[in-house]
Design a protein around this motif. Structure first.
Motif, PDB file in Angstrom:
ATOM      1  N   GLU A  47       0.837  -1.217   0.000  1.00 43.39           N
ATOM      2  CA  GLU A  47       0.000   0.000   0.000  1.00 43.39           C
ATOM      3  C   GLU A  47       0.864   1.257   0.000  1.00 43.39           C
ATOM      4  O   GLU A  47       0.580   2.211  -0.733  1.00 43.39           O
ATOM      5  N   VAL A  50       2.505   1.678  -3.533  1.00 42.32           N
ATOM      6  CA  VAL A  50       1.551   2.161  -4.543  1.00 42.32           C
ATOM      7  C   VAL A  50       1.165   3.609  -4.256  1.00 42.32           C
ATOM      8  O   VAL A  50       1.091   4.434  -5.173  1.00 42.32           O
ATOM      9  N   ASP A  51       0.936   3.952  -2.991  1.00 45.77           N
ATOM     10  CA  ASP A  51       0.622   5.343  -2.642  1.00 45.77           C
ATOM     11  C   ASP A  51       1.745   6.278  -3.090  1.00 45.77           C
ATOM     12  O   ASP A  51       1.485   7.333  -3.673  1.00 45.77           O
ATOM     13  N   ILE A  54       1.793   6.703  -6.938  1.00 43.97           N
ATOM     14  CA  ILE A  54       0.719   7.575  -7.423  1.00 43.97           C
ATOM     15  C   ILE A  54       0.984   9.024  -7.037  1.00 43.97           C
ATOM     16  O   ILE A  54       0.858   9.924  -7.870  1.00 43.97           O
ATOM     17  N   GLN A  55       1.382   9.261  -5.801  1.00 45.05           N
ATOM     18  CA  GLN A  55       1.656  10.628  -5.344  1.00 45.05           C
ATOM     19  C   GLN A  55       2.804  11.261  -6.125  1.00 45.05           C
ATOM     20  O   GLN A  55       2.788  12.462  -6.400  1.00 45.05           O
ATOM     21  N   LEU A  80      -3.225  -3.626  -6.269  1.00 52.00           N
ATOM     22  CA  LEU A  80      -3.498  -2.270  -5.774  1.00 52.00           C
ATOM     23  C   LEU A  80      -3.423  -1.235  -6.896  1.00 52.00           C
ATOM     24  O   LEU A  80      -4.216  -0.289  -6.914  1.00 52.00           O
ATOM     25  N   LEU A  81      -2.488  -1.397  -7.813  1.00 53.38           N
ATOM     26  CA  LEU A  81      -2.408  -0.472  -8.941  1.00 53.38           C
ATOM     27  C   LEU A  81      -3.686  -0.539  -9.774  1.00 53.38           C
ATOM     28  O   LEU A  81      -4.221   0.498 -10.180  1.00 53.38           O
ATOM     29  N   GLU A  83      -6.684  -1.496  -8.694  1.00 52.08           N
ATOM     30  CA  GLU A  83      -7.760  -0.920  -7.874  1.00 52.08           C
ATOM     31  C   GLU A  83      -7.728   0.600  -7.878  1.00 52.08           C
ATOM     32  O   GLU A  83      -8.769   1.241  -7.802  1.00 52.08           O
ATOM     33  N   ARG A  84      -6.536   1.170  -7.947  1.00 52.03           N
ATOM     34  CA  ARG A  84      -6.374   2.631  -7.890  1.00 52.03           C
ATOM     35  C   ARG A  84      -6.352   3.256  -9.278  1.00 52.03           C
ATOM     36  O   ARG A  84      -5.998   4.417  -9.429  1.00 52.03           O
ATOM     37  N   ASP A  85      -6.723   2.484 -10.309  1.00 59.58           N
ATOM     38  CA  ASP A  85      -6.744   2.959 -11.689  1.00 59.58           C
ATOM     39  C   ASP A  85      -5.372   3.495 -12.110  1.00 59.58           C
ATOM     40  O   ASP A  85      -5.249   4.534 -12.758  1.00 59.58           O
ATOM     41  N   ALA A  86      -4.338   2.755 -11.711  1.00 55.87           N
ATOM     42  CA  ALA A  86      -2.967   3.160 -12.017  1.00 55.87           C
ATOM     43  C   ALA A  86      -2.184   2.009 -12.639  1.00 55.87           C
ATOM     44  O   ALA A  86      -0.965   1.921 -12.492  1.00 55.87           O
TER      45      ALA A  86
END
Length: 137
Positions: A47, A50-51, A54-55, A80-81, A83-86
């Protein structure tokens, strides 16, 4: 609209593994090749990785895993990527990963795996050729 500027790579050490020399060597090689590198440090959760990606508007995530938890950790980062549309952030990695585990990792969506002995030049060349190349920009 094309993406400009240097390739941005998050280099991460997920899980409990405390050996980060290889990750630091790769981070420096990528930086010396003109990329922007964000090194997350030791003991990151998927997490957190991935955070950070993205940030930081990263183009790629490079995971270094020596603990034997590569199947779980790579899978969680890829999940996670998505799920986060990344999912456009490419994931590659290296470390102590058995040859038999490489095909299943690639099926999960890991773009490349670099095993011990891979030269830093080979990693840099792969990132330059496969991350945000003209077809992606």
């Amino acid at each position: 609209m094309g993406v400009t500027g240097p390739i941005r790579v998050v280099v991460a050490k997920p899980g409990l593994d405390g050996h980060d020399r290889g990750a630091k060597v790769i981070a420096r090689a990528l930086r010396d090749a003109g990329m922007e590198v964000i090194y997350t440090g030791l003991h990151q959760t998927p997490e957190q990785v991935v955070d950070t990606a993205i940030q930081e508007d990263a183009d790629a995530i490079g995971l270094s895993i020596l603990s034997g938890a590569h199947m779980t950790l790579f899978a969680k980062v890829i999940e996670l990527l998505k799920e986060r549309d990344a999912a456009d952030i490419k994931v590659f990695g290296g470390g102590i990963i058995p040859e038999a585990d490489i095909p299943p990792l690639k099926e999960l969506g890991v773009a490349a795996i670099f095993t011990p002995g891979t030269s830093t030049g080979d990693v840099v060349a792969w990132v330059n050729a496969n991350v945000r190349h003209p077809a992606d920009a």
